[in-house]
Design an enzyme around this catalytic site. Structure first.
Site, PDB file in Angstrom:
ATOM      1  N   ASN A  10       0.877  -1.175   0.000  1.00 39.45           N
ATOM      2  CA  ASN A  10       0.000   0.000   0.000  1.00 39.45           C
ATOM      3  C   ASN A  10       0.914   1.225   0.000  1.00 39.45           C
ATOM      4  OD1 ASN A  10      -1.737   2.090   0.571  1.00 39.45           O
ATOM      5  ND2 ASN A  10      -2.293   1.384   2.631  1.00 39.45           N
ATOM      6  N   LYS A  12       0.109   4.256  -0.144  1.00 41.17           N
ATOM      7  CA  LYS A  12      -0.486   5.441   0.486  1.00 41.17           C
ATOM      8  C   LYS A  12      -0.277   6.664  -0.434  1.00 41.17           C
ATOM      9  CE  LYS A  12       0.067   3.113   4.853  1.00 41.17           C
ATOM     10  NZ  LYS A  12       0.207   3.146   6.286  1.00 41.17           N
ATOM     11  N   HIS A  96      -9.250   1.124   5.194  1.00 43.68           N
ATOM     12  CA  HIS A  96      -7.949   1.309   5.848  1.00 43.68           C
ATOM     13  C   HIS A  96      -8.133   2.247   7.042  1.00 43.68           C
ATOM     14  CE1 HIS A  96      -3.843   2.463   6.662  1.00 43.68           C
ATOM     15  NE2 HIS A  96      -3.492   1.364   6.026  1.00 43.68           N
ATOM     16  N   GLU A  98      -6.477   4.628   8.071  1.00 42.26           N
ATOM     17  CA  GLU A  98      -6.255   6.053   7.761  1.00 42.26           C
ATOM     18  C   GLU A  98      -7.497   6.663   7.123  1.00 42.26           C
ATOM     19  OE1 GLU A  98      -2.509   5.462   5.731  1.00 42.26           O
ATOM     20  OE2 GLU A  98      -1.639   4.866   7.653  1.00 42.26           O
ATOM     21  N   GLU A 166      -4.801  -4.848  10.741  1.00 43.55           N
ATOM     22  CA  GLU A 166      -3.741  -3.856  10.916  1.00 43.55           C
ATOM     23  C   GLU A 166      -3.975  -3.103  12.222  1.00 43.55           C
ATOM     24  OE1 GLU A 166      -1.857  -2.660   6.910  1.00 43.55           O
ATOM     25  OE2 GLU A 166      -3.592  -1.387   7.220  1.00 43.55           O
ATOM     26  N   GLY A 172       3.316   2.194  10.721  1.00 46.37           N
ATOM     27  CA  GLY A 172       4.317   3.250  10.552  1.00 46.37           C
ATOM     28  C   GLY A 172       5.095   3.573  11.806  1.00 46.37           C
ATOM     29  N   SER A 211       4.026  -2.239  10.201  1.00 51.13           N
ATOM     30  CA  SER A 211       5.474  -2.337  10.401  1.00 51.13           C
ATOM     31  C   SER A 211       6.066  -3.690   9.985  1.00 51.13           C
ATOM     32  CB  SER A 211       5.841  -2.013  11.856  1.00 51.13           C
ATOM     33  OG  SER A 211       5.482  -0.665  12.153  1.00 51.13           O
TER      34      SER A 211
END
Ligand code: 13P
Length: 249
Positions: A10, A12, A96, A98, A166, A172, A211
């Site tokens: 991904n 992003k 996701h 985010e 996730e 991250g 990660s």
């Protein structure tokens, strides 16, 4: 049916036309590295889907990171699953964390988006995951099980839908849950899929994301019910993603 493993990148909000060099490098590494027992997917930003898909990198499918739930209409700035299919995408990530956080996407909306993806004959990657506060409050399983129940549409099958776990706090940050914690969550997701979809529930791939890097991929991918990885930062460099794919060689 045994799930087909998937290593998905991904990207992003990263990547320009010049990033095609990374895809070329990845295709070369896949060829030279020998057969891997997993599918490989890159989800670049919308702006690159068409160029990447039409360039046709051997062994690498192209997908997108989101779509609108409607097929077309007055939704300025949005992109439909039909448009993504037309551009050459084979997969679409939905839900996701985010998107859930930055755009207030609810599981009900995520389910509508996933349904739109399936209607176009594409595969949906439906993301779930708890925040750090939810984890600290001991609510991880409650959160991910309700997200998966509410986000995965009734039309889901192992052929058209992939679930991605996730943990938000692992994205991250360089932090990951223990392998045992990942296995616990994946086992709970598997049980929920079997409860809902009966025998077919065994066949859904359940990815881990957060990660993942070459140095931890092998042990994470070896955990029970982990059928691949959804990779952010480490997917931007062909060598790193190839190092993760190594877990399947
Ligand atoms: P990182 O691999 O950068 O932690 O991101 C994970 C992710 O959000 C993939 O969708």
């Amino acid at each position: 049916m045994k799930p087909t493993a998937l290593v998905a990148g991904n990207w992003k909000m990263n990547g320009l036309m010049s990033s095609q060099a990374e895809l070329e490098a990845l295709a070369g590494m896949l060829k030279d590295g020998g057969d891997a027992d997993c599918d490989v997917l890159i989800c670049p930003p919308f702006t690159l889907v068409s160029a990447f898909a039409s360039a046709g990198y051997a062994g690498v499918a192209i997908g997108a990171q989101d779509c609108h739930a409607a097929q077309s209409g007055a939704h300025t700035g949005d992109i439909s699953a039909e448009m993504l299919r037309d551009a050459g995408a084979k997969y679409v990530i939905v839900g996701h964390s985010e998107r859930r956080a930055d755009h207030a996407e609810t599981s009900a909306l995520v389910q509508d988006k996933a349904s739109a993806v399936l209607s176009e004959g594409l595969k949906a990657i439906v993301c779930v995951g708890e925040t750090e506060a939810e984890r600290d409050a001991g609510r991880t399983l409650d959160v991910v099980l309700s997200q998966v129940a509410e986000s995965v549409p009734a039309a889901a099958t192992p052929h058209n839908t992939i679930v991605a776990y996730e943990p938000v706090w692992a994205i991250g940050t360089g932090r990951t849950p223990t392998v045992a914690d990942v296995a616990d969550v994946h086992a709970a997701l598997r049980r929920a899929l079997i409860e809902r979809f009966e025998d077919a529930g065994e066949g859904f791939a359940i990815l881990y994301g957060g990660s993942v890097k070459p140095s931890n991929a092998k042990e994470l991918m070896a955990a029970d019910n982990v059928n691949g990885a959804l990779v952010g930062g480490a997917s931007l460099k062909a060598a790193d993603l190839n190092g993760i794919i190594e877990a399947y060689r």
